[in-house]
Write a protein that holds these residues in place. Structure first.
Motif, short mmCIF file in Angstrom:
data_model
loop_
_atom_site.label_atom_id
_atom_site.label_comp_id
_atom_site.label_asym_id
_atom_site.label_seq_id
_atom_site.Cartn_x
_atom_site.Cartn_y
_atom_site.Cartn_z
N TYR A 33 0.84 -1.20 0.00
CA TYR A 33 0.00 0.00 0.00
C TYR A 33 0.88 1.25 0.00
CZ TYR A 33 -2.79 -3.59 2.47
OH TYR A 33 -3.41 -4.75 2.85
N TYR A 35 0.34 5.30 1.19
CA TYR A 35 -0.50 6.29 1.85
C TYR A 35 0.21 7.64 1.85
CZ TYR A 35 -2.96 2.38 4.15
OH TYR A 35 -3.67 1.25 4.43
N LEU A 43 -4.09 8.86 7.77
CA LEU A 43 -3.51 8.43 6.52
C LEU A 43 -4.59 8.22 5.47
CD1 LEU A 43 -1.37 7.62 8.73
CD2 LEU A 43 -0.60 5.91 7.07
N LEU A 45 -5.28 6.39 1.68
CA LEU A 45 -4.75 5.37 0.78
C LEU A 45 -4.70 5.91 -0.65
CD1 LEU A 45 -3.87 2.40 0.47
CD2 LEU A 45 -6.28 1.82 0.11
N TYR A 48 -2.95 0.63 -4.02
CA TYR A 48 -2.54 -0.59 -3.34
C TYR A 48 -2.34 -1.69 -4.37
CZ TYR A 48 -7.45 -2.10 -3.71
OH TYR A 48 -8.69 -2.46 -4.17
N LYS A 57 -6.61 1.46 -7.48
CA LYS A 57 -6.72 2.80 -6.92
C LYS A 57 -7.29 2.75 -5.51
CE LYS A 57 -7.40 5.06 -11.39
NZ LYS A 57 -8.31 5.88 -12.22
N GLU A 59 -8.13 5.75 -2.17
CA GLU A 59 -9.00 6.89 -1.90
C GLU A 59 -8.60 8.15 -2.66
OE1 GLU A 59 -10.47 9.31 2.13
OE2 GLU A 59 -8.85 7.86 2.21
N ALA A 100 -8.57 -13.78 4.31
CA ALA A 100 -8.23 -12.36 4.43
C ALA A 100 -8.87 -11.75 5.67
CB ALA A 100 -8.67 -11.60 3.17
N THR A 101 -8.80 -12.46 6.79
CA THR A 101 -9.45 -11.96 7.99
C THR A 101 -8.49 -11.25 8.92
OG1 THR A 101 -9.11 -14.07 9.07
CG2 THR A 101 -11.21 -13.74 7.94
N GLN A 102 -7.25 -11.19 8.60
CA GLN A 102 -6.33 -10.50 9.48
C GLN A 102 -5.33 -9.74 8.65
OE1 GLN A 102 -4.73 -12.91 12.56
NE2 GLN A 102 -3.36 -11.34 13.33
N GLU A 103 -5.52 -8.44 8.59
CA GLU A 103 -4.67 -7.63 7.74
C GLU A 103 -3.96 -6.54 8.50
OE1 GLU A 103 -7.34 -8.16 3.70
OE2 GLU A 103 -6.05 -6.42 3.95
N THR A 104 -3.19 -6.94 9.51
CA THR A 104 -2.32 -5.97 10.15
C THR A 104 -1.34 -5.46 9.10
OG1 THR A 104 -2.46 -7.04 12.29
CG2 THR A 104 -0.55 -5.63 11.89
N GLN A 105 -1.17 -4.17 9.04
CA GLN A 105 -0.24 -3.60 8.09
C GLN A 105 1.05 -3.21 8.80
OE1 GLN A 105 -1.95 -0.65 5.51
NE2 GLN A 105 -3.72 -1.92 5.03
N PHE A 107 4.33 -0.87 8.51
CA PHE A 107 4.64 0.39 7.84
C PHE A 107 6.14 0.63 7.72
CE2 PHE A 107 0.66 2.66 7.18
CZ PHE A 107 -0.21 1.86 7.89
N GLY A 108 6.50 1.30 6.63
CA GLY A 108 7.85 1.78 6.47
C GLY A 108 8.05 3.07 7.24
#
Lengths: 116, 112
Positions: A33, A35, A43, A45, A48, A57, A59, A100-105, A107-108
Motif C-alpha cells: 500500500y 499512503y 492516513l 490510501l 494498493y 486505486k 481513496e 483475508a481476515t487478518q490484515e495488520t499492516q 509500515f515503512g
C-alpha cells in the motif's frame, strides 16, 4: 530482516518535476500500500496492490501512478509534482491469513516530500 | 461513504489516570485496527479486532469492538508518560473497491 524500507527519506521537488518513491519489503507479503499523511489528518490510501503485477486505486489516486513488477517492491510515481502533493508518504505491506481476515499492516519509516 | 471518526482529537492527562478513546465508523465492517505513531515516526500496529465483542489487552491498553454500534474503544489504565503518542483507528471494507480508512487520530500527552 529489515521489514519495510522506503527510499528516499526526504526529497525536495520543484513544481512539474517527476520522481519515484521506492518501497521494499522482505517479509514475503502479498499486499502492499501507499499512503499519504498530511498534518492533522489520518492516513489516506493512494494505491494498493494485492500481488505482483497488480495495482488498484485507493481513496486519493489522482496525480500518482504505481507499479509492482516484483513482489517485494512497490513503486510510487509522481509524473508532474504539485505543491498539493507535499506530504509524508508511507508504504505498508500485509499478508492476509486464510479468508483475508487478518490484515495488520506493517509500515515503512516514511518519505517526506516537499514540492515548491 | 466510509467515515471513521475519533474523539477526542487531543487528550492531555495526568500519569496514573484512566481514560478512553472512541472510534466510530459509518459502514458495516467486522475488522478494526488500532495503531500508534510517535512524533516523526512510522505507525506501529497495536490491536486487530476481528469480530463483534472482541477485546484485546496489552499492558495498560485495552481495545474492544462493538460492530452493532460501529464503535471501538481504546481504554488506557493508569497512564504513564511512555504512552504519549498519536493513536489511530482504521477500518477496512471491500465492495468492488478495497478501502482502508484511518481516523484522524487522537494525540495523547501524559503529564508526569
Amino acid at each position: 530482516n529489515a521489514g519495510v524500507t522506503q527510499t528516499p527519506k526526504f526529497r525536495v521537488l520543484k513544481t512539474g518535476q517527476s520522481m519515484t518513491l521506492l518501497c521494499a519489503q522482505d517479509m514475503n507479503h502479498e499486499y502492499m500500500y501507499w499512503y499519504r499523511q498530511d498534518p492533522g489528518m489520518g492516513l489516506r490510501l493512494i494505491h494498493y496492490s494485492v500481488g505482483e503485477g497488480t495495482t488498484a486505486k485507493g481513496e486519493v489516486p489522482d496525480g500518482y501512478n504505481v507499479s509492482r513488477l516484483k513482489k517485494q517492491n512497490f513503486l510510487l510515481g509522481l509524473e508532474s509534482a504539485a505543491p498539493s502533493q507535499t506530504s509524508v508518504y508511507f508504504c505498508a505491506s500485509s499478508y492476509p491469513t486464510s479468508g483475508a481476515t487478518q490484515e495488520t499492516q506493517y509500515f515503512g519509516p516514511g518519505t517526506r516530500l516537499l514540492v515548491l | 461513504e466510509l467515515k471513521v471518526e475519533q474523539n477526542p482529537l487531543f487528550l492531555s492527562m495526568q500519569e496514573g489516570k484512566n481514560y478512553t478513546i472512541y472510534c466510530n465508523y459509518s459502514t458495516t465492517s467486522d475488522r478494526l485496527y488500532w495503531y500508534r505513531q510517535d512524533p516523526g515516526k512510522s505507525l506501529e500496529s497495536l490491536f486487530v479486532l476481528l469480530s463483534n465483542g472482541a477485546v484485546k489487552q496489552e499492558g495498560r491498553l485495552m481495545a474492544s469492538l462493538d460492530t452493532k454500534a460501529r464503535l471501538s474503544t481504546l481504554h488506557i489504565t493508569a497512564a504513564v508518560h511512555d504512552l504519549s503518542a498519536t493513536y489511530f483507528c482504521a477500518v477496512d471494507t471491500y465492495s468492488g473497491t478495497y478501502k482502508y480508512i484511518f481516523g484522524t487520530g487522537t494525540r495523547l500527552k501524559v503529564l508526569a
